[in-house]
Design a protein around this motif. Structure first.
Motif, PDB file in Angstrom:
ATOM      1  N   THR A 119       0.693  -1.313   0.013  1.00  0.00           N
ATOM      2  CA  THR A 119      -0.067   0.009  -0.021  1.00  0.00           C
ATOM      3  C   THR A 119       0.920   1.233  -0.019  1.00  0.00           C
ATOM      4  N   VAL A 120       0.561   2.109  -0.771  1.00  0.00           N
ATOM      5  CA  VAL A 120       1.114   3.554  -0.640  1.00  0.00           C
ATOM      6  C   VAL A 120       0.145   4.634  -0.124  1.00  0.00           C
ATOM      7  N   MET A 121       0.610   5.713   0.376  1.00  0.00           N
ATOM      8  CA  MET A 121      -0.089   6.703   1.003  1.00  0.00           C
ATOM      9  C   MET A 121       0.848   7.800   1.374  1.00  0.00           C
ATOM     10  N   ARG A 122       0.114   8.897   1.973  1.00  0.00           N
ATOM     11  CA  ARG A 122       0.802   9.598   2.577  1.00  0.00           C
ATOM     12  C   ARG A 122       1.507   9.502   3.963  1.00  0.00           C
ATOM     13  N   ILE A 123       2.644   9.476   4.023  1.00  0.00           N
ATOM     14  CA  ILE A 123       3.459   9.217   5.278  1.00  0.00           C
ATOM     15  C   ILE A 123       4.291  10.234   5.829  1.00  0.00           C
ATOM     16  N   HIS A 124       4.842  10.067   7.157  1.00  0.00           N
ATOM     17  CA  HIS A 124       5.731  10.946   7.596  1.00  0.00           C
ATOM     18  C   HIS A 124       7.185  11.378   6.808  1.00  0.00           C
ATOM     19  N   ALA A 125       7.731  10.205   6.153  1.00  0.00           N
ATOM     20  CA  ALA A 125       9.023  10.295   5.293  1.00  0.00           C
ATOM     21  C   ALA A 125      10.239  10.570   6.072  1.00  0.00           C
ATOM     22  N   ASP A 126      10.327  10.860   7.260  1.00  0.00           N
ATOM     23  CA  ASP A 126      11.458  11.076   7.941  1.00  0.00           C
ATOM     24  C   ASP A 126      11.245  10.870   9.591  1.00  0.00           C
ATOM     25  N   LEU A 149      17.772  15.473   2.178  1.00  0.00           N
ATOM     26  CA  LEU A 149      18.722  15.060   0.891  1.00  0.00           C
ATOM     27  C   LEU A 149      17.757  14.787  -0.237  1.00  0.00           C
ATOM     28  N   ARG A 150      16.231  14.821  -0.135  1.00  0.00           N
ATOM     29  CA  ARG A 150      15.683  14.505  -1.117  1.00  0.00           C
ATOM     30  C   ARG A 150      14.877  15.687  -1.721  1.00  0.00           C
ATOM     31  N   THR A 151      14.490  15.748  -2.964  1.00  0.00           N
ATOM     32  CA  THR A 151      13.775  16.707  -3.762  1.00  0.00           C
ATOM     33  C   THR A 151      12.392  16.851  -3.197  1.00  0.00           C
ATOM     34  N   ILE A 152      12.052  18.190  -3.449  1.00  0.00           N
ATOM     35  CA  ILE A 152      10.519  18.211  -2.871  1.00  0.00           C
ATOM     36  C   ILE A 152       9.525  17.213  -3.652  1.00  0.00           C
ATOM     37  N   ASP A 153       9.763  17.064  -4.705  1.00  0.00           N
ATOM     38  CA  ASP A 153       8.879  16.063  -5.445  1.00  0.00           C
ATOM     39  C   ASP A 153       8.846  14.541  -5.073  1.00  0.00           C
ATOM     40  N   ASP A 154      10.052  14.217  -4.510  1.00  0.00           N
ATOM     41  CA  ASP A 154      10.148  13.006  -3.829  1.00  0.00           C
ATOM     42  C   ASP A 154       9.531  12.878  -2.593  1.00  0.00           C
ATOM     43  N   ARG A 155       9.420  13.921  -1.804  1.00  0.00           N
ATOM     44  CA  ARG A 155       8.988  13.931  -0.624  1.00  0.00           C
ATOM     45  C   ARG A 155       7.391  13.992  -0.677  1.00  0.00           C
ATOM     46  N   ARG A 156       6.902  14.493  -1.885  1.00  0.00           N
ATOM     47  CA  ARG A 156       5.480  14.839  -1.747  1.00  0.00           C
ATOM     48  C   ARG A 156       4.671  13.354  -2.569  1.00  0.00           C
ATOM     49  N   ARG A 157       5.664  12.617  -2.896  1.00  0.00           N
ATOM     50  CA  ARG A 157       4.982  11.184  -3.616  1.00  0.00           C
ATOM     51  C   ARG A 157       4.630  10.415  -2.635  1.00  0.00           C
ATOM     52  N   PRO A 158       3.208   9.675  -2.784  1.00  0.00           N
ATOM     53  CA  PRO A 158       2.518   8.640  -1.775  1.00  0.00           C
ATOM     54  C   PRO A 158       4.068   7.524  -1.684  1.00  0.00           C
ATOM     55  N   ASP A 159       3.906   6.765  -0.483  1.00  0.00           N
ATOM     56  CA  ASP A 159       4.870   6.024  -0.104  1.00  0.00           C
ATOM     57  C   ASP A 159       4.294   4.840   0.447  1.00  0.00           C
ATOM     58  N   SER A 160       5.145   4.064   0.856  1.00  0.00           N
ATOM     59  CA  SER A 160       4.791   2.629   1.676  1.00  0.00           C
ATOM     60  C   SER A 160       4.910   3.224   3.456  1.00  0.00           C
TER      61      SER A 160
END
Length: 272
Positions: A119-126, A149-160
Protein backbone atom coordinates in the motif's frame (compact mmCIF):
# COMPACT_ATOMS: atom_id res chain seq x y z
CA UNK A 1 5.54 22.14 23.91
CA UNK A 2 6.43 22.93 27.50
CA UNK A 3 9.10 20.80 29.21
CA UNK A 4 9.53 18.56 26.16
CA UNK A 5 12.66 16.72 25.05
CA UNK A 6 13.29 15.10 21.71
CA UNK A 7 12.90 11.36 22.04
CA UNK A 8 16.40 10.59 20.78
CA UNK A 9 18.08 12.47 23.63
CA UNK A 10 15.59 11.21 26.20
CA UNK A 11 16.07 7.56 25.21
CA UNK A 12 19.84 7.87 24.74
CA UNK A 13 20.31 9.28 28.23
CA UNK A 14 17.91 6.76 29.77
CA UNK A 15 19.77 3.82 28.19
CA UNK A 16 23.22 5.25 28.93
CA UNK A 17 22.24 5.46 32.59
CA UNK A 18 21.12 1.82 32.58
CA UNK A 19 24.33 0.66 30.88
CA UNK A 20 26.45 2.37 33.55
CA UNK A 21 24.27 1.33 36.50
CA UNK A 22 25.13 -1.63 38.73
CA UNK A 23 22.94 -4.69 38.62
CA UNK A 24 20.82 -5.78 35.67
CA UNK A 25 17.90 -3.79 34.29
CA UNK A 26 14.68 -5.54 33.27
CA UNK A 27 14.66 -5.80 29.48
CA UNK A 28 10.88 -5.49 29.21
CA UNK A 29 10.84 -2.44 31.47
CA UNK A 30 13.67 -0.85 29.48
CA UNK A 31 11.86 -1.41 26.17
CA UNK A 32 8.50 0.09 27.20
CA UNK A 33 9.38 3.13 25.10
CA UNK A 34 9.63 0.95 21.98
CA UNK A 35 6.12 -0.40 22.55
CA UNK A 36 4.83 3.14 23.07
CA UNK A 37 6.42 4.24 19.81
CA UNK A 38 4.90 1.29 17.95
CA UNK A 39 1.43 2.29 19.17
CA UNK A 40 2.14 5.95 18.31
CA UNK A 41 3.25 5.07 14.78
CA UNK A 42 0.20 2.88 14.18
CA UNK A 43 -2.06 5.76 15.26
CA UNK A 44 -0.19 8.17 12.98
CA UNK A 45 -0.55 5.87 9.99
CA UNK A 46 -4.19 5.11 10.71
CA UNK A 47 -4.86 8.87 10.71
CA UNK A 48 -2.92 9.45 7.49
CA UNK A 49 -4.79 6.55 5.86
CA UNK A 50 -8.10 8.35 6.51
CA UNK A 51 -8.10 11.42 4.26
CA UNK A 52 -10.85 14.06 4.42
CA UNK A 53 -13.77 13.52 2.02
CA UNK A 54 -12.70 16.44 -0.19
CA UNK A 55 -9.21 14.98 -0.79
CA UNK A 56 -9.74 11.60 -2.51
CA UNK A 57 -6.24 11.73 -4.02
CA UNK A 58 -4.83 11.24 -0.52
CA UNK A 59 -6.54 7.87 -0.07
CA UNK A 60 -4.30 4.78 0.23
CA UNK A 61 -3.90 2.69 -2.94
CA UNK A 62 -1.92 -0.25 -4.26
CA UNK A 63 1.66 0.42 -5.29
CA UNK A 64 2.40 0.05 -8.99
CA UNK A 65 5.13 -2.15 -10.43
CA UNK A 66 6.88 1.06 -11.47
CA UNK A 67 6.91 2.26 -7.86
CA UNK A 68 8.38 -1.03 -6.63
CA UNK A 69 11.07 -0.77 -9.28
CA UNK A 70 11.71 2.85 -8.33
CA UNK A 71 12.21 1.88 -4.67
CA UNK A 72 14.89 -0.62 -5.66
CA UNK A 73 16.56 1.81 -8.05
CA UNK A 74 16.56 4.54 -5.40
CA UNK A 75 18.16 2.24 -2.82
CA UNK A 76 20.88 1.28 -5.32
CA UNK A 77 21.36 4.95 -6.17
CA UNK A 78 21.88 5.73 -2.47
CA UNK A 79 24.40 2.89 -2.26
CA UNK A 80 26.25 4.19 -5.31
CA UNK A 81 26.30 7.68 -3.81
CA UNK A 82 27.49 6.33 -0.47
CA UNK A 83 30.53 4.47 -1.82
CA UNK A 84 32.53 7.54 -3.01
CA UNK A 85 31.12 9.78 -0.27
CA UNK A 86 32.26 7.43 2.49
CA UNK A 87 35.61 6.87 0.76
CA UNK A 88 36.25 10.61 0.95
CA UNK A 89 36.03 10.63 4.76
CA UNK A 90 36.85 7.09 5.95
CA UNK A 91 38.69 4.63 3.72
CA UNK A 92 38.26 1.72 6.15
CA UNK A 93 34.49 2.20 6.29
CA UNK A 94 34.41 2.53 2.49
CA UNK A 95 36.25 -0.76 2.01
CA UNK A 96 33.78 -2.50 4.30
CA UNK A 97 30.85 -0.99 2.42
CA UNK A 98 32.36 -2.10 -0.89
CA UNK A 99 32.63 -5.67 0.41
CA UNK A 100 28.98 -5.57 1.50
CA UNK A 101 27.67 -3.94 -1.70
CA UNK A 102 26.52 -7.15 -3.42
CA UNK A 103 24.73 -8.35 -0.27
CA UNK A 104 23.04 -4.95 0.10
CA UNK A 105 21.93 -5.04 -3.55
CA UNK A 106 20.45 -8.50 -3.03
CA UNK A 107 18.49 -7.34 0.00
CA UNK A 108 16.94 -4.33 -1.74
CA UNK A 109 15.98 -6.54 -4.69
CA UNK A 110 13.16 -7.70 -2.39
CA UNK A 111 11.28 -4.55 -3.37
CA UNK A 112 10.37 -6.26 -6.64
CA UNK A 113 9.84 -9.73 -5.18
CA UNK A 114 7.17 -9.11 -2.55
CA UNK A 115 4.31 -11.62 -2.39
CA UNK A 116 1.58 -9.10 -1.57
CA UNK A 117 1.00 -5.75 -3.24
CA UNK A 118 2.20 -2.95 -0.93
CA UNK A 119 0.00 0.00 0.00
CA UNK A 120 1.14 3.55 -0.69
CA UNK A 121 -0.27 6.65 1.00
CA UNK A 122 0.85 9.84 2.71
CA UNK A 123 3.49 9.09 5.32
CA UNK A 124 5.77 11.12 7.59
CA UNK A 125 8.78 10.28 5.37
CA UNK A 126 11.54 11.06 7.91
CA UNK A 127 10.26 9.43 11.08
CA UNK A 128 13.12 8.99 13.54
CA UNK A 129 13.41 9.62 17.27
CA UNK A 130 14.62 13.18 16.72
CA UNK A 131 11.23 13.97 15.14
CA UNK A 132 9.29 12.97 18.26
CA UNK A 133 8.87 15.18 21.32
CA UNK A 134 8.33 13.62 24.73
CA UNK A 135 6.38 15.73 27.23
CA UNK A 136 4.62 15.09 30.51
CA UNK A 137 1.33 14.56 28.66
CA UNK A 138 2.67 12.24 25.96
CA UNK A 139 4.29 12.33 22.54
CA UNK A 140 4.19 14.77 19.62
CA UNK A 141 5.31 13.86 16.09
CA UNK A 142 6.87 16.86 14.34
CA UNK A 143 8.68 17.86 11.13
CA UNK A 144 6.66 16.33 8.30
CA UNK A 145 8.85 17.79 5.56
CA UNK A 146 10.64 14.55 4.61
CA UNK A 147 14.30 13.56 4.34
CA UNK A 148 16.47 16.65 3.88
CA UNK A 149 18.59 15.23 1.04
CA UNK A 150 15.56 14.46 -1.16
CA UNK A 151 13.82 16.73 -3.64
CA UNK A 152 10.42 18.23 -2.90
CA UNK A 153 8.86 16.05 -5.62
CA UNK A 154 10.29 12.93 -3.94
CA UNK A 155 8.97 14.01 -0.57
CA UNK A 156 5.45 14.62 -1.91
CA UNK A 157 5.01 11.21 -3.54
CA UNK A 158 2.79 8.64 -1.83
CA UNK A 159 4.96 5.99 -0.23
CA UNK A 160 4.76 2.85 1.87
CA UNK A 161 4.07 3.35 5.60
CA UNK A 162 6.72 0.69 6.13
CA UNK A 163 9.31 3.28 5.14
CA UNK A 164 8.40 5.13 8.35
CA UNK A 165 8.52 1.87 10.33
CA UNK A 166 11.95 1.05 8.92
CA UNK A 167 13.21 4.53 9.74
CA UNK A 168 12.11 4.25 13.36
CA UNK A 169 13.59 0.77 13.73
CA UNK A 170 16.91 2.09 12.43
CA UNK A 171 16.63 4.98 14.87
CA UNK A 172 16.09 2.59 17.79
CA UNK A 173 19.23 0.72 16.72
CA UNK A 174 21.22 3.95 16.45
CA UNK A 175 20.08 5.38 19.77
CA UNK A 176 20.94 2.20 21.63
CA UNK A 177 24.46 2.10 20.20
CA UNK A 178 24.84 5.80 20.95
CA UNK A 179 23.84 5.15 24.56
CA UNK A 180 26.52 2.50 24.95
CA UNK A 181 29.13 4.85 23.48
CA UNK A 182 28.03 7.65 25.83
CA UNK A 183 28.24 5.41 28.88
CA UNK A 184 31.74 4.24 27.94
CA UNK A 185 32.93 7.76 27.18
CA UNK A 186 31.84 8.87 30.64
CA UNK A 187 32.89 5.87 32.71
CA UNK A 188 35.48 4.08 30.59
CA UNK A 189 35.18 0.38 29.66
CA UNK A 190 32.25 -1.19 31.49
CA UNK A 191 32.91 -4.84 32.30
CA UNK A 192 29.43 -5.59 33.61
CA UNK A 193 26.91 -3.27 31.94
CA UNK A 194 23.59 -2.90 33.68
CA UNK A 195 21.85 -3.27 30.31
CA UNK A 196 22.81 -5.53 27.41
CA UNK A 197 22.40 -3.15 24.47
CA UNK A 198 22.39 -5.88 21.83
CA UNK A 199 19.58 -7.66 23.66
CA UNK A 200 17.77 -4.33 24.05
CA UNK A 201 17.89 -3.73 20.29
CA UNK A 202 16.32 -7.10 19.51
CA UNK A 203 13.65 -6.86 22.20
CA UNK A 204 12.86 -3.24 21.30
CA UNK A 205 12.29 -4.29 17.68
CA UNK A 206 9.95 -7.08 18.78
CA UNK A 207 7.93 -4.83 21.06
CA UNK A 208 7.75 -2.00 18.53
CA UNK A 209 6.46 -4.29 15.80
CA UNK A 210 4.03 -6.10 18.10
CA UNK A 211 2.54 -2.79 19.24
CA UNK A 212 2.47 -1.42 15.69
CA UNK A 213 0.66 -4.44 14.26
CA UNK A 214 -1.78 -4.47 17.19
CA UNK A 215 -2.46 -0.76 16.69
CA UNK A 216 -3.14 -1.26 12.98
CA UNK A 217 -5.60 -4.06 13.74
CA UNK A 218 -7.43 -1.99 16.33
CA UNK A 219 -7.74 0.89 13.86
CA UNK A 220 -8.75 -1.46 11.04
CA UNK A 221 -5.99 0.08 8.92
CA UNK A 222 -5.91 -0.97 5.24
CA UNK A 223 -2.42 -2.52 5.35
CA UNK A 224 -0.18 -4.67 7.51
CA UNK A 225 3.52 -5.56 7.86
CA UNK A 226 5.35 -7.46 5.11
CA UNK A 227 8.67 -8.45 6.68
CA UNK A 228 10.53 -8.78 3.38
CA UNK A 229 9.42 -5.32 2.34
CA UNK A 230 10.30 -3.91 5.76
CA UNK A 231 13.76 -5.46 5.55
CA UNK A 232 14.37 -3.88 2.14
CA UNK A 233 13.33 -0.47 3.50
CA UNK A 234 15.67 -0.85 6.49
CA UNK A 235 18.65 -1.67 4.29
CA UNK A 236 17.73 1.21 1.97
CA UNK A 237 17.49 3.56 4.95
CA UNK A 238 20.99 2.68 6.13
CA UNK A 239 22.28 3.38 2.60
CA UNK A 240 20.74 6.84 2.88
CA UNK A 241 22.29 7.25 6.36
CA UNK A 242 25.72 6.50 4.90
CA UNK A 243 25.25 9.31 2.39
CA UNK A 244 23.95 11.70 5.05
CA UNK A 245 26.78 10.92 7.48
CA UNK A 246 29.53 11.15 4.88
CA UNK A 247 28.30 14.44 3.39
CA UNK A 248 26.77 16.24 6.39
CA UNK A 249 27.93 14.67 9.67
CA UNK A 250 31.03 12.43 9.37
CA UNK A 251 31.11 11.88 13.13
CA UNK A 252 27.82 9.96 12.68
CA UNK A 253 29.32 7.41 10.27
CA UNK A 254 29.59 4.76 12.96
CA UNK A 255 25.77 4.55 13.17
CA UNK A 256 24.96 3.31 9.65
CA UNK A 257 28.14 1.24 9.68
CA UNK A 258 27.15 -0.67 12.82
CA UNK A 259 23.52 -0.71 11.76
CA UNK A 260 24.24 -2.22 8.35
CA UNK A 261 26.43 -4.88 9.94
CA UNK A 262 23.50 -5.85 12.16
CA UNK A 263 21.04 -5.96 9.26
CA UNK A 264 23.27 -8.10 7.08
CA UNK A 265 23.98 -10.47 9.96
CA UNK A 266 20.35 -10.88 11.00
CA UNK A 267 18.29 -10.70 7.83
CA UNK A 268 14.58 -10.19 8.26
CA UNK A 269 13.12 -10.42 11.73
CA UNK A 270 10.61 -12.87 13.12
CA UNK A 271 6.88 -12.61 12.60
CA UNK A 272 5.43 -9.60 14.45
Amino acid sequence: VAHADDAYERVAEFLAGLVAAPGSASLDWATEVAADLGTLTAGLHAALATPPPDAPDLAPRDASREELRAWRHDALRQLNLALPAVAAVDRDAARELEREASAIAARVSRFEAVVTTPTVMRIHADLHLGQILVADDGYRVIDFEGEPLRTIDDRRRPDSPLRDVASLLRSLDHVARSARRRAEERAGPIERPGLDIDAWIERARERFLDAYVSGLRQADAPFTVDLDLLDAFEVAKECYEFVYAATVLPSWLWAPRDGMRWLLAHGEGGEP
